[in-house]
Scaffold this motif. Structure first.
Motif: not given
Length: 305
Positions: A72-101
């Motif tokens: 379930a957690l890995l499904n979330h990670v993949e959804a987040l990474a997929s959004a980033w790869a698609a150029g989603d603005a929110a995912a790109r901003e999250l990448y710029r502002r945070t460090r998630l582990c």
């Protein structure tokens, strides 16, 4: 985007490791790492997302028969990474502002025992011997502990002596399928590794996924950091889960308890799904949806805080 749907083959530490490596290979926004080794020497894998200042830690799979939280957690990670790869603005901003582990399977040995990936050998035989001393706990489906019989979510230095007193009074005085606190705080390799990883990350918030109950625990012995209540309410609204107080017999020595007590940060235990552990793989869709909702809401808070 390829999300694990609970179908064969059964989930295992090997499947989790393959998924982590695959995600890191397919998405440049993700970096894989190993933050320790299990009692059997298996790598404790994690994924990192982001290059910002605001950190958060998300963990799953501390309890063996709650393994469903790992995909379930890995499904979330993949959804987040997929959004980033698609150029989603929110995912790109999250990448710029945070460090998630993301640490998706803290207890790989125990998970393998419950799912049947571990069926023979000296570690299996030792676990079976431990379980034989607790005939009321079904084996291996009732196994929550690590392979040595230590409950990882009773290992953290936040009221550990209180947890020991409570659990010993209930008969959990030695290695067991569940509820044995161990000989000392952080004596289990897996719990110590998550503790050290969290210390290194210096997060603003932390969350650990469990099953079951569809509730969110957000305080430690009645205390929560400033702002935690409003954040807990936002997580409850996102997931549809209720906020609750941890029962007294389970209210100390957990990862969430330590993060609140020692780090002074909002931290949460999210009990996903309903039923008897281990929840069936058919429940993964609903659990993934709830996990995705709470993780996304906590990530947004982290980015904005």
């Amino acid at each position: 985007m390829i999300l694990y749907d609970g179908s064969a083959p059964e989930w295992s530490s090997l499947a989790a490791g393959a998924r982590v490596r695959s995600l890191a290979e397919r998405y440049p926004c993700l970096r894989s790492g190993v933050f320790g080794r299990s009692g059997m020497g298996k790598p404790l894998r994690c994924l990192f997302f982001g290059e910002g200042e605001r950190a958060a830690v998300f963990a799953a799979g501390q309890h063996a028969n709650e393994w469903i939280c790992s995909p379930a957690l890995l499904n979330h990670v993949e959804a987040l990474a997929s959004a980033w790869a698609a150029g989603d603005a929110a995912a790109r901003e999250l990448y710029r502002r945070t460090r998630l582990c993301f640490a998706p399977l803290v207890n790989p040995d125990g998970a393998d025992l419950v799912t049947g990936a571990l069926r023979r050998g000296r570690y299996y035989e030792r676990a079976a011997h431990i379980a034989a001393g607790f005939p009321d706990v079904p084996f291996p489906s009732g196994w929550k502990a690590n392979i040595s019989g230590v409950d990882l979510n009773l290992q953290y230095p936040a009221g550990w002596e209180r947890a020991k007193e409570i659990k010993f009074a209930l008969g959990w005085t030695r290695p067991a399928p569940r509820d044995y606190v161990g000989a000392a705080p952080l004596c289990a390799a897996e719990g110590r590794a998550l503790y050290l990883l969290t210390r290194r990350m210096a997060p603003k918030t932390a969350l650990t996924l469990h099953t079951q109950g569809e509730v969110i625990y957000w305080r430690y012995r009645g205390f929560a950091p400033p702002g935690a209540e409003a954040l807990a309410e936002a997580l409850a609204a996102a997931s549809g889960y209720a906020l609750d107080e941890a029962p007294d017999e389970s209210g100390s020595a957990g990862y969430k308890d330590w993060a609140i007590d020692a780090l002074g940060i909002p931290a949460f235990t999210v009990e996903c799904g309903l039923g008897e552990n281990p929840l069936p793989a058919s429940e993964l869709g609903g659990i993934s949806a709830a996990a995705d909702a709470v993780c996304a809401r906590l990530e947004a808070w982290c980015a904005a805080s």
